[in-house]
Each structure stands twice: as C-alpha cells, then as structure tokens.
Scaffold this motif. Structure first.
Motif, PDB file in Angstrom:
ATOM      1  N   ALA A  76       0.827  -1.207   0.000  1.00 56.48           N
ATOM      2  CA  ALA A  76       0.000   0.000   0.000  1.00 56.48           C
ATOM      3  C   ALA A  76       0.860   1.256   0.000  1.00 56.48           C
ATOM      4  O   ALA A  76       0.642   2.191   0.772  1.00 56.48           O
ATOM      5  CB  ALA A  76      -0.952   0.005   1.196  1.00 56.48           C
ATOM      6  N   GLY A  77       1.848   1.261  -0.885  1.00 55.74           N
ATOM      7  CA  GLY A  77       2.595   2.483  -1.130  1.00 55.74           C
ATOM      8  C   GLY A  77       1.805   3.339  -2.108  1.00 55.74           C
ATOM      9  O   GLY A  77       0.590   3.201  -2.237  1.00 55.74           O
ATOM     10  N   VAL A  78       2.488   4.207  -2.832  1.00 57.86           N
ATOM     11  CA  VAL A  78       1.806   5.103  -3.764  1.00 57.86           C
ATOM     12  C   VAL A  78       1.049   4.317  -4.831  1.00 57.86           C
ATOM     13  O   VAL A  78      -0.125   4.574  -5.112  1.00 57.86           O
ATOM     14  CB  VAL A  78       2.814   6.065  -4.417  1.00 57.86           C
ATOM     15  CG1 VAL A  78       2.139   6.905  -5.490  1.00 57.86           C
ATOM     16  CG2 VAL A  78       3.452   6.970  -3.372  1.00 57.86           C
ATOM     17  N   ALA A  79       1.703   3.323  -5.432  1.00 55.68           N
ATOM     18  CA  ALA A  79       1.056   2.527  -6.485  1.00 55.68           C
ATOM     19  C   ALA A  79      -0.121   1.735  -5.925  1.00 55.68           C
ATOM     20  O   ALA A  79      -1.194   1.679  -6.535  1.00 55.68           O
ATOM     21  CB  ALA A  79       2.072   1.587  -7.135  1.00 55.68           C
ATOM     22  N   GLY A  80       0.070   1.127  -4.774  1.00 51.83           N
ATOM     23  CA  GLY A  80      -0.980   0.313  -4.187  1.00 51.83           C
ATOM     24  C   GLY A  80      -2.205   1.123  -3.808  1.00 51.83           C
ATOM     25  O   GLY A  80      -3.340   0.708  -4.042  1.00 51.83           O
ATOM     26  N   LEU A  81      -1.990   2.294  -3.227  1.00 55.73           N
ATOM     27  CA  LEU A  81      -3.121   3.141  -2.835  1.00 55.73           C
ATOM     28  C   LEU A  81      -3.893   3.632  -4.056  1.00 55.73           C
ATOM     29  O   LEU A  81      -5.126   3.704  -4.035  1.00 55.73           O
ATOM     30  CB  LEU A  81      -2.633   4.321  -1.988  1.00 55.73           C
ATOM     31  CG  LEU A  81      -2.088   3.953  -0.600  1.00 55.73           C
ATOM     32  CD1 LEU A  81      -1.498   5.170   0.087  1.00 55.73           C
ATOM     33  CD2 LEU A  81      -3.181   3.325   0.270  1.00 55.73           C
ATOM     34  N   ALA A 117      -6.547  -5.113   0.942  1.00 57.09           N
ATOM     35  CA  ALA A 117      -5.130  -4.821   0.700  1.00 57.09           C
ATOM     36  C   ALA A 117      -4.309  -5.162   1.923  1.00 57.09           C
ATOM     37  O   ALA A 117      -4.830  -5.265   3.041  1.00 57.09           O
ATOM     38  CB  ALA A 117      -4.941  -3.352   0.323  1.00 57.09           C
ATOM     39  N   THR A 118      -3.010  -5.319   1.689  1.00 59.26           N
ATOM     40  CA  THR A 118      -2.090  -5.636   2.781  1.00 59.26           C
ATOM     41  C   THR A 118      -0.804  -4.846   2.644  1.00 59.26           C
ATOM     42  O   THR A 118      -0.413  -4.442   1.541  1.00 59.26           O
ATOM     43  CB  THR A 118      -1.765  -7.145   2.806  1.00 59.26           C
ATOM     44  OG1 THR A 118      -1.025  -7.452   3.993  1.00 59.26           O
ATOM     45  CG2 THR A 118      -0.947  -7.557   1.593  1.00 59.26           C
ATOM     46  N   ASP A 119      -0.151  -4.627   3.773  1.00 53.17           N
ATOM     47  CA  ASP A 119       1.160  -3.976   3.807  1.00 53.17           C
ATOM     48  C   ASP A 119       1.767  -4.274   5.171  1.00 53.17           C
ATOM     49  O   ASP A 119       1.031  -4.452   6.154  1.00 53.17           O
ATOM     50  CB  ASP A 119       1.032  -2.462   3.591  1.00 53.17           C
ATOM     51  CG  ASP A 119       2.364  -1.810   3.233  1.00 53.17           C
ATOM     52  OD1 ASP A 119       3.238  -1.698   4.138  1.00 53.17           O
ATOM     53  OD2 ASP A 119       2.547  -1.424   2.073  1.00 53.17           O
ATOM     54  N   SER A 133     -10.707  -3.124   2.771  1.00 51.29           N
ATOM     55  CA  SER A 133     -10.479  -3.804   4.047  1.00 51.29           C
ATOM     56  C   SER A 133      -9.010  -4.188   4.159  1.00 51.29           C
ATOM     57  O   SER A 133      -8.359  -4.486   3.163  1.00 51.29           O
ATOM     58  CB  SER A 133     -11.363  -5.045   4.164  1.00 51.29           C
ATOM     59  OG  SER A 133     -11.127  -5.937   3.087  1.00 51.29           O
ATOM     60  N   PHE A 134      -8.500  -4.155   5.395  1.00 52.24           N
ATOM     61  CA  PHE A 134      -7.084  -4.453   5.624  1.00 52.24           C
ATOM     62  C   PHE A 134      -6.900  -5.934   5.944  1.00 52.24           C
ATOM     63  O   PHE A 134      -7.646  -6.525   6.723  1.00 52.24           O
ATOM     64  CB  PHE A 134      -6.553  -3.618   6.787  1.00 52.24           C
ATOM     65  CG  PHE A 134      -5.136  -3.944   7.164  1.00 52.24           C
ATOM     66  CD1 PHE A 134      -4.072  -3.517   6.386  1.00 52.24           C
ATOM     67  CD2 PHE A 134      -4.865  -4.712   8.299  1.00 52.24           C
ATOM     68  CE1 PHE A 134      -2.764  -3.825   6.727  1.00 52.24           C
ATOM     69  CE2 PHE A 134      -3.560  -5.025   8.652  1.00 52.24           C
ATOM     70  CZ  PHE A 134      -2.508  -4.582   7.856  1.00 52.24           C
ATOM     71  N   VAL A 135      -5.893  -6.522   5.310  1.00 47.99           N
ATOM     72  CA  VAL A 135      -5.513  -7.910   5.579  1.00 47.99           C
ATOM     73  C   VAL A 135      -4.038  -7.886   5.947  1.00 47.99           C
ATOM     74  O   VAL A 135      -3.215  -7.362   5.191  1.00 47.99           O
ATOM     75  CB  VAL A 135      -5.711  -8.799   4.331  1.00 47.99           C
ATOM     76  CG1 VAL A 135      -5.217 -10.210   4.606  1.00 47.99           C
ATOM     77  CG2 VAL A 135      -7.158  -8.805   3.891  1.00 47.99           C
ATOM     78  N   GLY A 136      -3.666  -8.443   7.098  1.00 50.75           N
ATOM     79  CA  GLY A 136      -2.251  -8.413   7.420  1.00 50.75           C
ATOM     80  C   GLY A 136      -1.901  -9.046   8.740  1.00 50.75           C
ATOM     81  O   GLY A 136      -2.751  -9.236   9.614  1.00 50.75           O
ATOM     82  N   VAL A 137      -0.627  -9.375   8.869  1.00 47.19           N
ATOM     83  CA  VAL A 137      -0.061  -9.878  10.112  1.00 47.19           C
ATOM     84  C   VAL A 137       0.340  -8.669  10.946  1.00 47.19           C
ATOM     85  O   VAL A 137       1.087  -7.808  10.484  1.00 47.19           O
ATOM     86  CB  VAL A 137       1.170 -10.767   9.835  1.00 47.19           C
ATOM     87  CG1 VAL A 137       1.818 -11.194  11.148  1.00 47.19           C
ATOM     88  CG2 VAL A 137       0.793 -11.970   8.994  1.00 47.19           C
ATOM     89  N   GLU A 138      -0.143  -8.591  12.138  1.00 48.95           N
ATOM     90  CA  GLU A 138       0.178  -7.459  13.009  1.00 48.95           C
ATOM     91  C   GLU A 138       0.879  -7.980  14.258  1.00 48.95           C
ATOM     92  O   GLU A 138       0.288  -8.662  15.086  1.00 48.95           O
ATOM     93  CB  GLU A 138      -1.094  -6.695  13.376  1.00 48.95           C
ATOM     94  CG  GLU A 138      -1.810  -6.097  12.168  1.00 48.95           C
ATOM     95  CD  GLU A 138      -3.043  -5.311  12.534  1.00 48.95           C
ATOM     96  OE1 GLU A 138      -2.884  -4.186  13.045  1.00 48.95           O
ATOM     97  OE2 GLU A 138      -4.159  -5.826  12.325  1.00 48.95           O
TER      98      GLU A 138
END
Length: 379
Positions: A175-180, A195-197, A212-217
């Motif tokens: 979710a950098g510039v391209a991802g956003l 998305a994930t980051d 919605s956010f998907v990720g390991v936190e």
C-alpha cells in the motif's frame, strides 16, 4: 548553457524527459534546449511541437550532446550515449545504480556529475520532484485498467433482467503510492477491495479508501516506518505466507506492488497460491522489473498458467501510460533544476550540504560522492 534531452533507447521505454511545456520553462531560465529527433514520438509529442516551444531538434545523440552542460533522460543512457556526454556535464535521470555495481565508478571516471532521481529523499520539500511517486501513481492506476481488460467477468455488481453479475474481488499487495492508487481506482470501478502492507501506518490509509485491511500485526510490523518496507524475518514471512495463501485463493484479481529499495522484489505469491486461484483470475505484477512479487511472473510478458490464471508481468508499467507519465516526470525534473538554479549565473547550483543534493548526487567532479556507493561500501 545547453540542456540536452535524449531519446530513450532501452527496451519498453516510451517516455521522454521533457515536454514542449517544460521546454518553454527551461528556456525561460536562460537555457538553450536541444531535443534529439524522435525523443517524444512514443509519448505523442512531435519534433514540430518541441521546435515550436523553442527547442533545437538534433538529428542524433552525438549532435544533441555536443557541448551539453545538462542532460535530461528518463533511464540511465546506454554506454554508447554516455561516452558522448561531455566531462563536467550534469546528467539527471533514474540511474538504476543499485542494479549495476560497475556503473557508478564508470560515471565518475567519465567525469559526469549524476543526479539519480530515484534516490531523492522522502521529505516535504522534495515531493514535487519525486519521480518514484509520480510514476508509481500512474502505474497503480494502469494496473487496474489492465486487469479490468484481462478479467472477463466485469468489475462492478450489475443487476440485469437476465440476472446479476457479481462484483470482482480484488486484493492489493503493498500500500505504497502505487498500491493506494490501485485501491482507489478499483473502488471507483466497483470492485470489492482488500489490501495488505507490513507498515502499520498503511492500515488506516487502506481503510480510508474503502478497502479492508488484511495483514499480520505483531512487534515486527511495528518497527516498519518510512515509505519503503524493510526486509522481514523468516518467521514473519512464514506467517505472512499462510495469510496470503488463504487471501489470494478467494480473490479474482491480485495486484502486486511490494518493493524493497535496492533489492530484488520479495516473492509473496507462490506458484501454489497461483494454482489455488480460479480459472479466469488475474495477477498484475508491478514489481516485475525487480523480479516480481509472484513466483510465476515472467518479467516482460503476459502469460496464462495451466489452471487458467492470467499473469501480467509487463516491464516499465509507467511507460504503458506514456503521455501522462512523461508529463509528470518532465515536471519533476524541471522542479529539481529550478530549485537549484542560480539566476545570476544562469547555471545549476547544487550545495553539497543540501539534503536533497546529498540524497541524489552519485558522482561529482570525477569522484563517487554518494555514501551508499563509495568504494569502501562497494567492497
């Protein structure tokens, strides 16, 4: 003082480092501008338009570089063209210095002062010169447009008398510039987006765009700061892989944008994950130039796997929207030169103590000056 704009020669490169509009502004600074014939053809900018803006049209690289004090290019010129650049000239381009250990010493030996725009520090006053951001923004948009073309089921939910077409499910990795931008574009087209980051700050940015956010936190992600992700531990990558496996399988489209500055792109989507996707699914790999985030990506090609998944691994994604990307890139370079322009001397003035200058200058006065490329670092 003469500024030369080179025609790009590298494969798949369609951009140009100046536009008729920026040529007018460069001339207003007191520069004589020469553009190599055909430099803007792939970006729908004719020699006649450059000439009307006041540029000299030079027939070839030798002619355009003769007597040049400043050289604008998109990518690092090939060795044949670099040999024609006068000693002491300032070359402003995306140098790709991390990918070739012999490049920087050769530039120093040739006496070319090089500003590598991809090394621009991410600080507020440098935003309008940030070529990576301007190009990544367009790449993220283009990725979704290309995926929509390749995907045969449609993006939004469409209710018709004949039945309902369900919305596409799209997953963005990074979710950098391209991802956003990919998230925003996909949402506008009506897809259900997740998305994930690995960076904690990205979670709120993702959610703010309606995804919605998907990720390991965990404690490791908490250490991630800045615009680029850092290398993660094997333990984190294992947890991430397990989460990615379930997420990729239930999405129709996956857009990969994860990059680590100066390193090969991390492989996030494995062959097994690709095999778990439904026939007709699409993977767009914006990291293909750095090896790809998908294990099955073939850089520079569009392929279809045996289970019917289309993988778009084109090189130079910004170059696939060449008019817009050239326009933004040219403005980035114009802003850089204008910021460090001495109006009295009508020449660039690059203070060695300036943070931007320290960040971008690879070579100067026949020496390597960037700390990441000094001989001691190379060893």
């Amino acid at each position: 003082m003469r500024l030369a704009v080179l025609k790009e020669r590298r494969a798949a490169e369609t951009r140009v480092a100046a536009t008729p509009d920026t040529v007018k502004k460069l001339i207003a600074l007191g520069l004589t501008v020469a553009v190599e014939a055909g430099a803007g053809a792939s970006a729908s900018m004719s020699d006649a338009e450059f000439a009307a803006a006041g540029a000299e049209i030079a027939p070839d690289a030798k002619a355009v570089l003769a007597g040049a004090n400043v050289v604008f290019a998109v990518q690092m010129p090939e060795a044949e063209q670099r040999a024609l650049i006068p000693r002491g000239a300032l070359l402003v381009c995306v140098a790709g210095a991390f990918g070739d250990k012999d490049l920087v010493p050769s530039l120093a030996a040739a006496g070319i002062d090089v500003a590598a725009m991809e090394l621009l520090p991410r600080i507020t006053r440098a935003q309008s010169m940030d070529v990576l951001s301007s190009q990544a923004n367009l790449a993220g948009y283009r990725a979704v447009v290309e995926s929509a073309t390749a995907f045969q089921r449609g993006f939004p939910m469409m209710m018709t008398a004949a039945g309902t077409v369900p919305p596409a499910r799209l997953f963005v990795i990074g979710a950098g510039v391209a991802g956003l931008q990919a998230i925003a574009t996909a949402r506008r087209l009506g897809a259900i987006v997740s998305a994930t980051d690995v960076r904690p700050a990205a979670k709120e940015e993702i959610k703010s765009l309606g995804a919605s956010f998907v990720g390991v936190e965990d404690e490791e992600t908490a250490k991630q700061t800045g615009a680029y992700a850092r290398e993660m531990t094997d333990a984190f990558r294992q947890k991430q892989a397990e989460l990615m496996a379930t997420t990729v399988a239930k999405n129709d489209i996956v857009i990969c944008t994860a990059l680590v500055m100066g390193r090969k792109a991390p492989v996030i989507v494995t062959k097994a994950m690709v095999e778990s996707m439904k026939a007709g699914s699409v993977i767009v790999d914006l990291a293909s130039d750095a090896g790809g985030n998908c294990e099955s990506t073939v850089p520079g090609q569009c392929i279809t796997t045996p289970n019917g998944v289309t993988i778009l691994g084109f090189n130079n994604w910004p170059g696939r929207i060449s008019v817009a990307s050239s326009s933004l890139y040219a403005r980035n370079l114009l802003t850089f030169l204008t910021t460090f322009w001495d109006k009295e001397q009508k020449a660039p003035k690059l203070p060695e103590t300036d943070d931007i200058v320290k960040g971008v200058m690879l070579t100067r006065g026949g020496s390597v000056v960037h700390p990441n490329f000094l001989p001691s670092q190379a060893a």
